[in-house]
Design a protein around this motif. Structure first.
Motif, PDB file in Angstrom:
ATOM      1  N   ALA A   1       0.827  -1.210   0.000  1.00  0.00           N
ATOM      2  CA  ALA A   1       0.000   0.000   0.000  1.00  0.00           C
ATOM      3  C   ALA A   1       0.861   1.259   0.000  1.00  0.00           C
ATOM      4  O   ALA A   1       0.577   2.221  -0.721  1.00  0.00           O
ATOM      5  N   TRP A   2       1.914   1.267   0.779  1.00  0.00           N
ATOM      6  CA  TRP A   2       2.780   2.448   0.853  1.00  0.00           C
ATOM      7  C   TRP A   2       3.510   2.683  -0.472  1.00  0.00           C
ATOM      8  O   TRP A   2       3.667   3.820  -0.903  1.00  0.00           O
ATOM      9  N   CYS A   3       3.956   1.607  -1.117  1.00  0.00           N
ATOM     10  CA  CYS A   3       4.637   1.755  -2.411  1.00  0.00           C
ATOM     11  C   CYS A   3       3.690   2.360  -3.448  1.00  0.00           C
ATOM     12  O   CYS A   3       4.093   3.232  -4.237  1.00  0.00           O
ATOM     13  N   ALA A   4       2.442   1.907  -3.457  1.00  0.00           N
ATOM     14  CA  ALA A   4       1.466   2.466  -4.393  1.00  0.00           C
ATOM     15  C   ALA A   4       1.205   3.935  -4.079  1.00  0.00           C
ATOM     16  O   ALA A   4       1.052   4.767  -4.999  1.00  0.00           O
ATOM     17  N   HIS A   5       1.174   4.276  -2.794  1.00  0.00           N
ATOM     18  CA  HIS A   5       0.949   5.677  -2.404  1.00  0.00           C
ATOM     19  C   HIS A   5       2.130   6.553  -2.817  1.00  0.00           C
ATOM     20  O   HIS A   5       1.945   7.678  -3.290  1.00  0.00           O
TER      21      HIS A   5
ATOM     22  N   HIS B   1       1.315   9.718  -5.119  1.00  0.00           N
ATOM     23  CA  HIS B   1       1.325  11.056  -4.546  1.00  0.00           C
ATOM     24  C   HIS B   1       2.702  11.718  -4.613  1.00  0.00           C
ATOM     25  O   HIS B   1       2.813  12.872  -5.058  1.00  0.00           O
ATOM     26  N   ILE B   2       3.755  11.024  -4.202  1.00  0.00           N
ATOM     27  CA  ILE B   2       5.096  11.610  -4.332  1.00  0.00           C
ATOM     28  C   ILE B   2       5.482  11.680  -5.803  1.00  0.00           C
ATOM     29  O   ILE B   2       6.181  12.603  -6.226  1.00  0.00           O
TER      30      ILE B   2
ATOM     31  N   PHE C   1      12.020   2.060   7.393  1.00  0.00           N
ATOM     32  CA  PHE C   1      10.610   1.918   7.761  1.00  0.00           C
ATOM     33  C   PHE C   1      10.349   0.714   8.655  1.00  0.00           C
ATOM     34  O   PHE C   1       9.461   0.747   9.503  1.00  0.00           O
ATOM     35  N   PHE C   2      11.090  -0.374   8.452  1.00  0.00           N
ATOM     36  CA  PHE C   2      10.895  -1.577   9.263  1.00  0.00           C
ATOM     37  C   PHE C   2      12.129  -1.846  10.121  1.00  0.00           C
ATOM     38  O   PHE C   2      12.613  -2.977  10.212  1.00  0.00           O
TER      39      PHE C   2
ATOM     40  N   VAL D   1      13.434   1.840  -0.720  1.00  0.00           N
ATOM     41  CA  VAL D   1      13.972   2.096  -2.052  1.00  0.00           C
ATOM     42  C   VAL D   1      13.020   2.983  -2.844  1.00  0.00           C
ATOM     43  O   VAL D   1      13.441   3.939  -3.520  1.00  0.00           O
ATOM     44  N   TYR D   2      11.731   2.690  -2.757  1.00  0.00           N
ATOM     45  CA  TYR D   2      10.738   3.489  -3.473  1.00  0.00           C
ATOM     46  C   TYR D   2      10.813   4.952  -3.053  1.00  0.00           C
ATOM     47  O   TYR D   2      10.960   5.857  -3.896  1.00  0.00           O
TER      48      TYR D   2
END
Length: 385
Positions: free
Chosen positions: A110-114, A118-119, A227-228, A237-238
């Motif tokens: 989900a975060w990679c898609a965001h 958006h970024i 992040f983790f 990386v994204y």
């Protein structure tokens, strides 16, 4: 030929937009692909700088080739490289997200898609929406890497491709009123207070939208290095790839860079951490760039990957090569038979046409021909008797 030479794995080949500003590429997805491959399969891939997206299966860069497989789009490339880590096809490959649990993998996706949405909108805004940035940085940079005549029209075409996306996100900059021209055709500068108010209002709106996106990832990072925790994963990386393209290029309008450095230094530090981790790995191989010509204007299917040496061919490659040459031989043989048969038909038609011409020359010649035919018939009858 030894068995070790036959089973030697082939390198992955990553096709990306060319590099600039001490970054692997001018495109965030290409930067992320290079960073991921550097961390997942170090020393087992090569990079080809490409300026013709038509060679990609999807018409977009980046794309990856390995043997007879061609994978396009960044998520598909990451999934393909992760599958290599689970097999013996490419020894030494690793999965950056192997230690994540199922809920963590769902969050990562989900975060990679965001980030990409958006970024990615903020990166496209900096490169293509702001007039100063496009005219003074994006357009000259792309023109310098593109061959003639693509350098004259491709930057503008790419800008128009981003326009609907930026308009939907409310990030497309409305151009100011067209300056009036004098009698000599030169534009006269005319300061319009309405344009200044509109630009100030627009910058405030974009700043609020950018801060909302940046604040989300700053809160997710908190005080962690990644992040983790201490382990670098795909989401790191994204995000770093997009943030670096907002920091390093020398934009005339440094709106995004100033927001990051002043309000979100944690994101800047995170991007530099990822860049440092990647820089500690030995550099990747850079394959010779493909030569461009006027034929590159014609869209064509995916070009074949670099031919491996004889010692690097496995049994599948050899079988594929034999089948290919067999097909070529059958096709050539069929074409030859067709041409020979066509020539025979043309000869027969020409002979018939000549006979008709002799019969239509005149009445006397026709009578003489008929008499000769009759005499021939009489001779045949006498021989029969």
């Amino acid at each position: 030929m030894s068995a070790a030479a036959v089973t030697q794995p082939t390198l992955c080949t990553l096709h990306i937009w060319p590099s600039r500003w001490n970054l692997p590429s001018i495109d965030p997805s290409c930067v992320a692909a290079v960073f991921y491959l550097q961390l997942a399969i170090p020393g087992k891939f090569e990079v080809v700088e490409c300026t013709n997206p038509d060679v990609s299966p999807s018409g977009k860069l980046p794309f990856l080739t390995h043997g007879h497989a061609a994978v396009s789009s960044l998520p598909a490339i990451i999934s393909f490289v992760s599958s290599l880590a689970k097999s013996t096809t490419l020894p030494g490959a690793s999965d950056l997200d192997a230690s994540l649990s199922a809920p963590q993998r769902a969050k990562r996706t989900a975060w990679c898609a965001h980030v990409e949405t958006h970024i990615g909108d903020l990166v496209a805004y900096s490169f293509y929406s702001l007039d100063d940035n496009f005219r003074k940085l994006t357009n000259p940079t792309m023109a310098s890497i593109l061959p003639i005549p693509q350098c004259y029209y491709v930057p503008g075409r790419i800008r128009e491709m981003h326009r609907p996306r930026l308009e939907a996100a409310g990030l497309w900059k409305q151009s100011a009123s067209e300056p009036e021209k004098d009698s000599f055709g030169k534009r006269q500068k005319k300061d319009d207070p309405k344009d200044e108010y509109a630009r100030a209002f627009e910058r405030d709106k974009v700043s609020v939208q950018a801060k909302a996106s940046f604040a989300l990832y700053a809160n997710l990072l908190k005080e962690q290095k990644f992040f983790f925790g201490e382990r670098l994963t795909t989401i790191d990386v994204y995000l770093a790839s997009y943030i670096l393209l907002l920091l390093d290029p020398p934009f005339p309008d440094q709106l995004m860079r100033s927001i990051l450095e002043v309000s979100y230094p944690k994101l800047v530090e995170h991007a530099r951490h990822v860049q440092t981790e990647v820089s500690q790995i030995p550099p990747y191989l850079i394959a010779p760039a493909q030569k461009q010509s006027l034929l590159s204007l014609i869209p064509r299917p995916l070009s074949s990957p670099p031919k491996p040496q004889e010692g690097q061919l496995d049994e599948t490659d050899l079988r594929f090569r034999r089948m290919r040459w067999t097909w070529f031989a059958l096709a050539f043989g069929g074409l030859t038979c067709y041409v020979v048969q066509l020539c025979m038909n043309v000869t027969i038609v020409r002979t018939k046409r000549k006979t008709r011409r002799v019969q239509t020359h005149g009445a006397d010649e026709e009578d003489e021909t008929e008499v000769m035919d009759d005499e021939g018939d009489d001779e045949e009858d006498s021989e029969g008797a």
